[in-house]
Design a protein around this motif. Structure first.
Motif, PDB file in Angstrom:
ATOM      1  N   PHE A   1       0.819  -1.109   0.093  1.00  0.00           N
ATOM      2  CA  PHE A   1       0.127  -0.020  -0.052  1.00  0.00           C
ATOM      3  C   PHE A   1       0.826   1.087  -0.096  1.00  0.00           C
TER       4      PHE A   1
ATOM      5  N   LEU B   1       1.132   1.653  -3.970  1.00  0.00           N
ATOM      6  CA  LEU B   1      -0.121   2.594  -4.309  1.00  0.00           C
ATOM      7  C   LEU B   1      -0.117   3.770  -3.993  1.00  0.00           C
ATOM      8  N   LEU B   2       0.311   4.261  -2.698  1.00  0.00           N
ATOM      9  CA  LEU B   2       0.287   5.627  -2.331  1.00  0.00           C
ATOM     10  C   LEU B   2       1.950   5.991  -2.582  1.00  0.00           C
TER      11      LEU B   2
ATOM     12  N   VAL C   1       4.767   6.457  -0.875  1.00  0.00           N
ATOM     13  CA  VAL C   1       4.937   7.358   0.232  1.00  0.00           C
ATOM     14  C   VAL C   1       6.755   7.133   0.317  1.00  0.00           C
TER      15      VAL C   1
ATOM     16  N   ALA D   1     -10.924   4.935   4.187  1.00  0.00           N
ATOM     17  CA  ALA D   1      -9.995   3.934   3.395  1.00  0.00           C
ATOM     18  C   ALA D   1     -10.201   3.628   1.922  1.00  0.00           C
TER      19      ALA D   1
ATOM     20  N   LEU E   1      -8.823   5.578  -0.694  1.00  0.00           N
ATOM     21  CA  LEU E   1      -7.413   5.973  -0.624  1.00  0.00           C
ATOM     22  C   LEU E   1      -7.029   5.268  -2.109  1.00  0.00           C
ATOM     23  N   THR E   2      -7.781   4.473  -2.697  1.00  0.00           N
ATOM     24  CA  THR E   2      -7.300   4.139  -4.158  1.00  0.00           C
ATOM     25  C   THR E   2      -7.776   5.001  -5.384  1.00  0.00           C
TER      26      THR E   2
ATOM     27  N   LYS F   1      -5.749   9.883  -2.759  1.00  0.00           N
ATOM     28  CA  LYS F   1      -4.110   9.333  -2.953  1.00  0.00           C
ATOM     29  C   LYS F   1      -3.216  10.495  -2.801  1.00  0.00           C
TER      30      LYS F   1
ATOM     31  N   MET G   1      -3.338  12.000   0.687  1.00  0.00           N
ATOM     32  CA  MET G   1      -2.720  11.037   1.826  1.00  0.00           C
ATOM     33  C   MET G   1      -1.172  11.411   1.683  1.00  0.00           C
ATOM     34  N   ARG G   2      -0.642  11.025   0.411  1.00  0.00           N
ATOM     35  CA  ARG G   2       0.790  11.026   0.331  1.00  0.00           C
ATOM     36  C   ARG G   2       1.366  12.288   0.434  1.00  0.00           C
TER      37      ARG G   2
END
Lengths: 202, 202
Positions: A161, A165-166, A168, B112, B115-116, B121, B124-125
């Motif tokens: 994840f 995906l993210l 980070v 949650a 988040l995809t 995304k 979040m990142r």
């Protein structure tokens, strides 16, 4: 209903795809244990023998229905063959080599993104863990694989994840050696370390 | 463009929602560092002072744009105040009490699942880790929080994924004490244990 009733020859180019589509639909709605080869055959309009002919066992059909872009069991075979000592590092290296492969990563990302769909969620929960991850734990020769493997999978999922995906940082750009040094002790503890008492209190 | 130009009084009930919508759109497309209060104000058609009036600093605006169903910084304040020793267990207990709350869980699950999406995304990142998780690590008084916190987050994310989204057993039904016993040693090592050398080789 036989395939003849649908006016199609057994073994036509569409038959395999029809079976796979029926399997995906039924595994998603009924789960792995609630789905029979017979039911998949009926939905696809073919004889059950043809399902076995194309896909082998129900386990094999399930793995095919996951539509992974590689043969998971073939990839993890060498990891399993060497037993539990050092298994975490070997699993991580195989896992990273697959996910970092520029040809495999796009379909894997698509699969990971689809995990929040209800269909893929049922496929994952009911099947992937029972058919792929569970037997992997059993083949490794660890105790209590049904408790240990989901915990190990939770760290692998979280790494997927964050890194893929993210994306980070610093995880997205971290070299495999550093990832292995970071995560292998965690995974090895989950696979072979002491388990807390069930319920969490002594 | 001022709010008057859009025929709306400053401070009308819609103003706050307009600012939040503008902030979410800009943080998503430009990231946290590429988004200014001035740009959010311009997009919402209000004076920048009104953005500060409603939301405080850019950090505060960002946290509001995440639309968490609780005040994350208020919840983790007591954890942070007690320093790094035992922080993993305290963080896990707070985290589980929030996620296991029947009123908070549905909006958290929706967050949650989103988040995809490309929008969430980017939120979040670029932001969550810089504004919430990063400062949390710094406030805990651990070294290298920019390396440690994303690794810790990878285990928290994986646990969320397996326990709440996929609902994989035994994690889905595991009591908090057992989860803490399982995961706290991992998280504490990520927060305060030895770090591998950057790049992974000595």
């Amino acid at each position: 209903m036989t395939s003849a009733a649908r006016g199609r020859r057994p073994g036509s180019p569409d038959t395999r795809a029809d079976i796979l589509e029926a399997a995906r639909a039924l595994f998603a709605s009924g789960g792995f244990s609630g789905t029979s080869i017979r039911a998949v055959a009926a939905r696809a309009g073919v004889d059950p023998a043809l399902v076995h002919h194309y896909f082998g066992s129900k386990d094999d059909l399930f793995v095919a229905a996951l539509q992974l872009p590689f043969d998971l069991r073939e990839v993890v075979g060498p990891v399993v063959a060497q037993g539990p000592d050092g298994a975490a590092e070997r699993l991580l290296r195989v896992f990273l080599s697959v996910w970092d492969d520029p040809e495999l990563q796009p379909p894997l990302l698509a699969l990971a993104r689809s995990l929040t769909d209800p269909t893929s969620k049922a496929l994952m929960r009911d099947g992937f863990l029972k058919v792929v991850i569970g037997p992997l734990g059993a083949a490794l020769g660890i105790d209590s694989p049904e408790r240990r493997m989901p915990v190990a999978a939770s760290q692998m999922m979280g790494l997927i994840f964050m890194r893929y995906l993210l994306q980070v940082e610093p995880l997205a750009s971290m070299p495999a050696d550093e990832l292995v040094a970071t995560y292998a002790p965690t995974l090895q503890r989950y696979l072979t370390g002491p388990l807390p008492p069930v319920g969490g209190r002594e």
